[in-house]
Design a protein around this motif. Structure first.
Motif, PDB file in Angstrom:
ATOM      1  N   THR A   1       0.922  -1.229  -0.076  1.00  0.00           N
ATOM      2  CA  THR A   1       0.166   0.018  -0.069  1.00  0.00           C
ATOM      3  C   THR A   1       0.787   1.123  -0.012  1.00  0.00           C
ATOM      4  N   THR A   2       1.919   1.326   0.757  1.00  0.00           N
ATOM      5  CA  THR A   2       2.908   2.587   0.994  1.00  0.00           C
ATOM      6  C   THR A   2       3.580   2.710  -0.195  1.00  0.00           C
ATOM      7  N   LYS A   3       3.740   1.608  -1.249  1.00  0.00           N
ATOM      8  CA  LYS A   3       4.431   2.009  -2.761  1.00  0.00           C
ATOM      9  C   LYS A   3       3.745   3.017  -3.251  1.00  0.00           C
ATOM     10  N   THR A   4       2.471   3.395  -3.218  1.00  0.00           N
ATOM     11  CA  THR A   4       1.857   4.320  -3.618  1.00  0.00           C
ATOM     12  C   THR A   4       1.863   5.911  -3.143  1.00  0.00           C
ATOM     13  N   PHE A   5       2.461   5.881  -2.019  1.00  0.00           N
ATOM     14  CA  PHE A   5       2.553   7.255  -1.348  1.00  0.00           C
ATOM     15  C   PHE A   5       3.442   8.005  -1.978  1.00  0.00           C
ATOM     16  N   PRO A   6       3.299   9.493  -2.085  1.00  0.00           N
ATOM     17  CA  PRO A   6       3.926  10.329  -2.608  1.00  0.00           C
ATOM     18  C   PRO A   6       5.507  10.254  -2.222  1.00  0.00           C
ATOM     19  N   SER A   7       6.584  10.555  -3.016  1.00  0.00           N
ATOM     20  CA  SER A   7       7.825  10.253  -2.693  1.00  0.00           C
ATOM     21  C   SER A   7       8.311  11.380  -1.494  1.00  0.00           C
TER      22      SER A   7
ATOM     23  N   GLN B  36     -11.643   2.020   1.470  1.00  0.00           N
ATOM     24  CA  GLN B  36     -11.711   0.502   1.521  1.00  0.00           C
ATOM     25  C   GLN B  36     -10.384   0.118   1.851  1.00  0.00           C
ATOM     26  N   GLU B  37      -9.198   0.905   1.347  1.00  0.00           N
ATOM     27  CA  GLU B  37      -7.846   0.209   1.842  1.00  0.00           C
ATOM     28  C   GLU B  37      -7.708   0.299   3.249  1.00  0.00           C
ATOM     29  N   PHE B  38      -8.180   1.642   3.691  1.00  0.00           N
ATOM     30  CA  PHE B  38      -8.076   2.041   5.321  1.00  0.00           C
ATOM     31  C   PHE B  38      -8.823   1.070   6.182  1.00  0.00           C
TER      32      PHE B  38
END
Length: 124
Positions: free
Chosen positions: A26-32, A74-76
């Motif tokens: 999931t965290t792979k999609t977080f902003p850099s 939904q992910e949350f």
């Protein structure tokens, strides 16, 4: 039910181990720009969740990720439910610690004679 011979046999350990990679994905999609802040923190707490405090810490980081719209509702919910269950299992273990210990709380474990155990790997 036979007592666990290893922490790896505990259901809570198995569930926590399954949950950590989900957080990582999931965290792979977080902003850099979150790489060394939120991303790093939530990954660390999710991997250290074999303790109650880290389960709650992971939920707190998930709240931040939801607030910043880095995860969908939904992910949350899916991840939060997992960590809520993990926290519940850990809490029950803490609450029932006497059920997990075969000696009295005041036992000095340094003075106990250990039963002989077979170890598959030895140095000598």
């Amino acid at each position: 039910m036979a007592p666990a011979k290893s922490f790896r046999e505990l259901k809570v350990y198995q569930v926590a181990r399954e949950a950590a990679p989900r957080v990582f994905e999931t965290t792979k999609t977080f902003p850099s720009e979150e790489r060394y802040a939120l991303t790093d923190q939530i990954r660390r707490s999710s991997r250290a969740v074999k303790a109650l405090g880290e389960a709650y810490e992971t939920q707190s980081w998930l709240d931040d990720a939801l607030d910043d719209a880095y995860v969908s509702q939904q992910e949350f919910v899916e991840l939060d439910n997992r960590y809520q269950a993990i926290g519940g299992m850990l809490w029950r273990m803490i609450d029932r610690a006497d059920d997990f210990c075969k000696h009295e709380p005041a036992t000095d474990y340094r003075t106990l004679v250990r039963e002989e155990e077979e170890y598959p790997i030895t140095d000598h």
